[in-house]
Scaffold this active site. Sequence first.
Site, PDB file in Angstrom:
ATOM      1  N   ARG A 100      -3.617   8.257 -40.621  1.00  0.00           N
ATOM      2  CA  ARG A 100      -2.341   7.865 -40.032  1.00  0.00           C
ATOM      3  C   ARG A 100      -2.340   8.029 -38.504  1.00  0.00           C
ATOM      4  NH1 ARG A 100       2.496   6.508 -41.841  1.00  0.00           N
ATOM      5  NH2 ARG A 100       4.324   7.090 -40.640  1.00  0.00           N
ATOM      6  N   ASP A 161      15.665  -2.018 -45.544  1.00  0.00           N
ATOM      7  CA  ASP A 161      16.059  -0.872 -46.360  1.00  0.00           C
ATOM      8  C   ASP A 161      17.553  -0.914 -46.666  1.00  0.00           C
ATOM      9  OD1 ASP A 161      13.373   0.438 -45.995  1.00  0.00           O
ATOM     10  OD2 ASP A 161      14.040   0.325 -43.920  1.00  0.00           O
ATOM     11  N   HIS A 189      11.720   4.010 -40.753  1.00  0.00           N
ATOM     12  CA  HIS A 189      11.428   2.960 -41.744  1.00  0.00           C
ATOM     13  C   HIS A 189      10.169   3.379 -42.494  1.00  0.00           C
ATOM     14  CE1 HIS A 189      10.597  -0.638 -43.882  1.00  0.00           C
ATOM     15  NE2 HIS A 189       9.419  -0.717 -43.316  1.00  0.00           N
TER      16      HIS A 189
HETATM   17  P1  NAI Z   1       0.173  -9.820 -41.371  1.00  0.00           P
HETATM   18  O1  NAI Z   1      -1.077  -9.002 -41.286  1.00  0.00           O
HETATM   19  O2  NAI Z   1       0.269 -10.933 -42.345  1.00  0.00           O
HETATM   20  O3  NAI Z   1       0.464 -10.449 -39.926  1.00  0.00           O
HETATM   21  C1  NAI Z   1       0.378  -9.706 -38.750  1.00  0.00           C
HETATM   22  C2  NAI Z   1      -0.084 -10.663 -37.660  1.00  0.00           C
HETATM   23  O4  NAI Z   1      -0.030  -9.956 -36.425  1.00  0.00           O
HETATM   24  C3  NAI Z   1      -1.506 -11.161 -37.837  1.00  0.00           C
HETATM   25  O5  NAI Z   1      -1.505 -12.584 -37.822  1.00  0.00           O
HETATM   26  C4  NAI Z   1      -2.243 -10.578 -36.634  1.00  0.00           C
HETATM   27  O6  NAI Z   1      -3.240 -11.451 -36.137  1.00  0.00           O
HETATM   28  C5  NAI Z   1      -1.108 -10.407 -35.643  1.00  0.00           C
HETATM   29  N1  NAI Z   1      -1.368  -9.428 -34.588  1.00  0.00           N
HETATM   30  C6  NAI Z   1      -2.046  -8.261 -34.669  1.00  0.00           C
HETATM   31  N2  NAI Z   1      -2.102  -7.670 -33.482  1.00  0.00           N
HETATM   32  C7  NAI Z   1      -1.429  -8.465 -32.618  1.00  0.00           C
HETATM   33  C8  NAI Z   1      -1.150  -8.397 -31.232  1.00  0.00           C
HETATM   34  N3  NAI Z   1      -1.592  -7.370 -30.489  1.00  0.00           N
HETATM   35  N4  NAI Z   1      -0.428  -9.385 -30.682  1.00  0.00           N
HETATM   36  C9  NAI Z   1      -0.006 -10.438 -31.408  1.00  0.00           C
HETATM   37  N5  NAI Z   1      -0.262 -10.567 -32.721  1.00  0.00           N
HETATM   38  C10 NAI Z   1      -0.949  -9.589 -33.314  1.00  0.00           C
HETATM   39  O7  NAI Z   1       1.350  -8.778 -41.555  1.00  0.00           O
HETATM   40  P2  NAI Z   1       2.863  -9.046 -42.007  1.00  0.00           P
HETATM   41  O8  NAI Z   1       2.955  -8.932 -43.464  1.00  0.00           O
HETATM   42  O9  NAI Z   1       3.363 -10.271 -41.344  1.00  0.00           O
HETATM   43  O10 NAI Z   1       3.574  -7.752 -41.409  1.00  0.00           O
HETATM   44  C11 NAI Z   1       3.657  -7.539 -40.022  1.00  0.00           C
HETATM   45  C12 NAI Z   1       4.076  -6.106 -39.742  1.00  0.00           C
HETATM   46  O11 NAI Z   1       5.387  -5.873 -40.207  1.00  0.00           O
HETATM   47  C13 NAI Z   1       3.200  -5.043 -40.414  1.00  0.00           C
HETATM   48  O12 NAI Z   1       2.980  -3.999 -39.487  1.00  0.00           O
HETATM   49  C14 NAI Z   1       4.055  -4.550 -41.539  1.00  0.00           C
HETATM   50  O13 NAI Z   1       3.729  -3.228 -41.922  1.00  0.00           O
HETATM   51  C15 NAI Z   1       5.420  -4.636 -40.910  1.00  0.00           C
HETATM   52  N6  NAI Z   1       6.564  -4.641 -41.824  1.00  0.00           N
HETATM   53  C16 NAI Z   1       7.708  -3.989 -41.424  1.00  0.00           C
HETATM   54  C17 NAI Z   1       8.846  -3.984 -42.205  1.00  0.00           C
HETATM   55  C18 NAI Z   1      10.089  -3.271 -41.747  1.00  0.00           C
HETATM   56  O14 NAI Z   1      11.036  -3.217 -42.546  1.00  0.00           O
HETATM   57  N7  NAI Z   1      10.184  -2.726 -40.533  1.00  0.00           N
HETATM   58  C19 NAI Z   1       8.860  -4.660 -43.511  1.00  0.00           C
HETATM   59  C20 NAI Z   1       7.639  -5.339 -43.833  1.00  0.00           C
HETATM   60  C21 NAI Z   1       6.538  -5.319 -43.007  1.00  0.00           C
END
Ligand code: NAI
Length: 326
Positions: A100, A161, A189
């Site tokens: 982590r 949430d 979160h």
């Molecule tokens: P994903 O892995 O499908 O997409 C993330 C994208 O971010 C990828 O396309 C990657 O290339 C891009 N990325 C990585 N580093 C980057 C940077 N420095 N600049 C620009 N783009 C960058 O993940 P997903 O499912 O779309 O989730 C995204 C984030 O949201 C994750 O961290 C996930 O844990 C979080 N999340 C948060 C929630 C909340 O309630 N706060 C709920 C669900 C997901």
Amino acid sequence: SKAPIRVAVTGAAGQIGYALLFRIASGAMFGPDQPVILQLIEAPFEKPLAALAGVAMELDDCAFPLLKGIVQTSDPAVGFKDANWCLLVGAKPRGPGMERADLLKDNGKIFIEQGKIIDAVAADDARIAVVGNPANTNCMIAASQAKRLPAERFTAMVRLDQNRAQTQLAQKAGVDLTEVKDIFIYGNHSPTMFPSFAHATIAGKPAKEVINDNAWLEGPFCETVGKRGAAIIAARGSSSAASAANALVDHVRSLVTPGAIHSIAVKSNGLYGFDANVWAGMPVRTTTAGSYEVITGYEMDDFAKSKIAATNKELTDERSFVADML
Ligand code: NAI
């Protein structure tokens, strides 16, 4: 007609991005008469940038009347230029065997860079909403880099949430979910967050009276909401994306709607027993478009206090992992 607002989205080719961009472009986030320009930012690698080009083609193919332009870039200085809203969805996922602390540090680097660049190039009225996990701490890190934009502009998303908790209460009570009000999320979160059922109402009566099952509220209810993300991964084979994108639409829509009452994670300033310098979910009321005040004065019983202490401890632990970066 109104001038377009510029909406920067990081991680735009990811799974949340794919569920989010079409809703922004259709008017769900800023309203049916507000044109938008999407400034889409991806990591500087061939695969995500190719995928982004495909998403941009699909956006074109929707012929959305409100969509006035699409920027595709891997350069945050281009993507955040003059942005009115910066939606920070992209983050580094936790890899197999990754600690982590390493996750926090790797994301810390991303959010330090993005915080600096947003502060340098985004619009004067810029608002920042962080979704990429660990969302609260990433938000704190980005805000720590800002000198021009005040810390209150940086919020992290706990709306998924809140929406989960609202539905769980409605289903348990057997009422339409619009009958459930004032259910707020306190803290991180993460599974430690606290859905404060004691202040929620169902059809205008205290939720505790209507549900009449404190053991369920303190046990299975809190657990179901806290572990919902893991349940979705187990069922679907990938993490919640459409509901997360929907929650971000709600987060921003509520923040631009004066009078809206909702939960967002903000700099705690010591409210509700949180460490002053962590970003914690709490109830807010939108004052003017993009601005809010924390709703204070909710009394916390011993159960609530212990839940808040636990989620505050996780937030302060996260903060200490990245303390040298702030
Ligand atoms: P994903 O892995 O499908 O997409 C993330 C994208 O971010 C990828 O396309 C990657 O290339 C891009 N990325 C990585 N580093 C980057 C940077 N420095 N600049 C620009 N783009 C960058 O993940 P997903 O499912 O779309 O989730 C995204 C984030 O949201 C994750 O961290 C996930 O844990 C979080 N999340 C948060 C929630 C909340 O309630 N706060 C709920 C669900 C997901």
